[in-house]
Design an enzyme around this catalytic site. Sequence first.
Site, PDB file in Angstrom:
ATOM      1  N   LYS A  44       6.455 -28.616  12.744  1.00  0.00           N
ATOM      2  CA  LYS A  44       7.207 -29.570  11.945  1.00  0.00           C
ATOM      3  C   LYS A  44       8.055 -30.523  12.779  1.00  0.00           C
ATOM      4  O   LYS A  44       8.588 -31.499  12.249  1.00  0.00           O
ATOM      5  CB  LYS A  44       8.064 -28.852  10.910  1.00  0.00           C
ATOM      6  CG  LYS A  44       7.273 -27.982   9.948  1.00  0.00           C
ATOM      7  CD  LYS A  44       5.975 -28.581   9.448  1.00  0.00           C
ATOM      8  CE  LYS A  44       5.997 -29.335   8.163  1.00  0.00           C
ATOM      9  NZ  LYS A  44       6.252 -28.631   6.965  1.00  0.00           N
ATOM     10  N   SER A 286       2.671 -17.338   9.162  1.00  0.00           N
ATOM     11  CA  SER A 286       1.573 -18.257   8.809  1.00  0.00           C
ATOM     12  C   SER A 286       0.574 -18.345   9.963  1.00  0.00           C
ATOM     13  O   SER A 286      -0.625 -18.535   9.728  1.00  0.00           O
ATOM     14  CB  SER A 286       2.103 -19.639   8.429  1.00  0.00           C
ATOM     15  OG  SER A 286       2.596 -20.316   9.558  1.00  0.00           O
TER      16      SER A 286
HETATM   17  N1  PMP Z   1       3.390 -22.720   8.769  1.00  0.00           N
HETATM   18  C1  PMP Z   1       4.703 -22.871   8.802  1.00  0.00           C
HETATM   19  C2  PMP Z   1       5.536 -21.742   9.320  1.00  0.00           C
HETATM   20  C3  PMP Z   1       5.299 -24.050   8.348  1.00  0.00           C
HETATM   21  O1  PMP Z   1       6.626 -24.178   8.371  1.00  0.00           O
HETATM   22  C4  PMP Z   1       4.458 -25.075   7.847  1.00  0.00           C
HETATM   23  C5  PMP Z   1       5.057 -26.323   7.311  1.00  0.00           C
HETATM   24  N2  PMP Z   1       5.665 -26.146   6.045  1.00  0.00           N
HETATM   25  C6  PMP Z   1       3.087 -24.894   7.844  1.00  0.00           C
HETATM   26  C7  PMP Z   1       2.596 -23.702   8.316  1.00  0.00           C
HETATM   27  C8  PMP Z   1       2.120 -25.944   7.290  1.00  0.00           C
HETATM   28  O2  PMP Z   1       2.160 -27.191   7.900  1.00  0.00           O
HETATM   29  P1  PMP Z   1       1.937 -28.510   7.065  1.00  0.00           P
HETATM   30  O3  PMP Z   1       3.193 -28.827   6.314  1.00  0.00           O
HETATM   31  O4  PMP Z   1       1.612 -29.577   8.069  1.00  0.00           O
HETATM   32  O5  PMP Z   1       0.817 -28.274   6.094  1.00  0.00           O
END
Ligand code: PMP
Length: 495
Positions: A44, A286
């Site tokens: 991010k 994630s």
């Molecule tokens: N994993 C984590 C830990 C995140 O903070 C985010 C962003 N919200 C994402 C994945 C996904 O990224 P994006 O917003 O570019 O889809």
Amino acid sequence: MSQPFDNILGTIGNTPIVKISRLAPPGVELYVKLEAFNPMGSVKDRLAIGVIEDAERSGRLQPGQTVVEATSGNTGIGLAMVCAQKGYPLVVTMAENFSVERRKMMRFLGAKVILTPADQMGTGMLAKAVELAEAHGWFLCRQFENEANADIHSRTTAPEILDSFRGKRLDFWVTGFGTGGTLKGVSRVLKAERPETQIVVCEPDNSQLLSSGIPQERAPDGSPSASHPSFRPHQMHGWSPDFIPKLTGDVVSAELIDQIVPVKGADALSCSRELAQKEGIFTGISGGATFAGALRVCAEAPEGSTVLCMLPDTGERYLSTPLFEDVFNEMSIEEIEISRSTPSFRFDVVPESAQEDEPAAPVTEAARRFVAETIGDAGQPVVMFALEWCEFCWSVRKLFAKCGIQYRSVDIDSAELKKDDWGGQIRSALIERTDFKTIPQIFVGGELIGGCTDLFDAFRQGQVQQLMRDKGIGFDEKVSLDPYELLPAWLHPRQ
Ligand code: PMP
């Protein structure tokens, strides 16, 4: 990386791609892109600089104007860094159930964090950010709809991937989606430049918004007008909010997604742990979830395939979450056994000889006078003789601060009292007077209370408060707390 950067923002992006050696199945090459290498440890950071610099260029963000955004944490942390460096105040709205590390990091970087109730989910924190922006004329980032979010990935993440795999195979690119910024920005470039690369999107198995095929209800500006009916709470922080973001919806409409993979929460956690323990790669939940999805892809991929998996952030952000549930503060039985396998520095053996004390400074007339005057000073009736960085002294300071007690702290080891060992002389004069050898020593209205735990015991019994009332010393009568809670856990008296 050899040139000095003008400022921290130049270090965003260009994250490494690393080959998986032990966890990849035979016959497939599996790579991960480590977004934790961004300065604040997540993907991010890219969005943060992308959105802020786009708003600066278009004039929607003016110098000194406050920036506001709803975020589960990583966006807020990235924005906090960018706003700190560029001098914009930042207000973040965040549901209370996201990990506390994130809140603290944002506040440490100077941002204000406004919590919203967990049961009102992602839409609640978003609505709060909109309300604040409208009420105060602040710049709202709108990460879920802002094209600058996807654009920065098309300009940075995607070319980085193309460069790394130029002249090599790249059969699958695996990601999750939070906003869909990574997904939209990278997938459109890959589809144009590497049409053979399949775009694989992972989502929580209990909250399959994309595979449901049910479209998202939206307001005219693209923001969600209701929670998605397939949403269920899940533990992949930063993934699938309770709606399909506009940027993600665009990728669905453009039919850029080749495969959707559902991922179990338990697999996300175990993959994150496996990456740490078998590959030395530290990623969050994630990241573990995307990796679990990538392993599924590998299992079904033709022999000789190459798979690239996004790891969005660092595992350090999840110390207070289920990811670290099995990791304890105290020593395990195995660790105690290791401790006991050699004779010294153990908790179950008292050392033979305590260390020799340093020679005490001489007691001087001047120090005796200083101690007497300090203790007897009617203008400053609460006094602590302290060491600057001693944990017990800090705990006393915390108690005084919480109770609104004004006090004087004579820090005998401070640089100011170093000259001619004046601090040492004060300590010797104090010990001569009280016959009490440890520091801190606390006095109220000229009376010695004792050390930190003596003060805490007397406070628990209300004696300190009574003494202060008797002596006419003001403090906040409403405060009620157990002062022992103020000691760091490792100093709590052993049970
Ligand atoms: N994993 C984590 C830990 C995140 O903070 C985010 C962003 N919200 C994402 C994945 C996904 O990224 P994006 O917003 O570019 O889809």
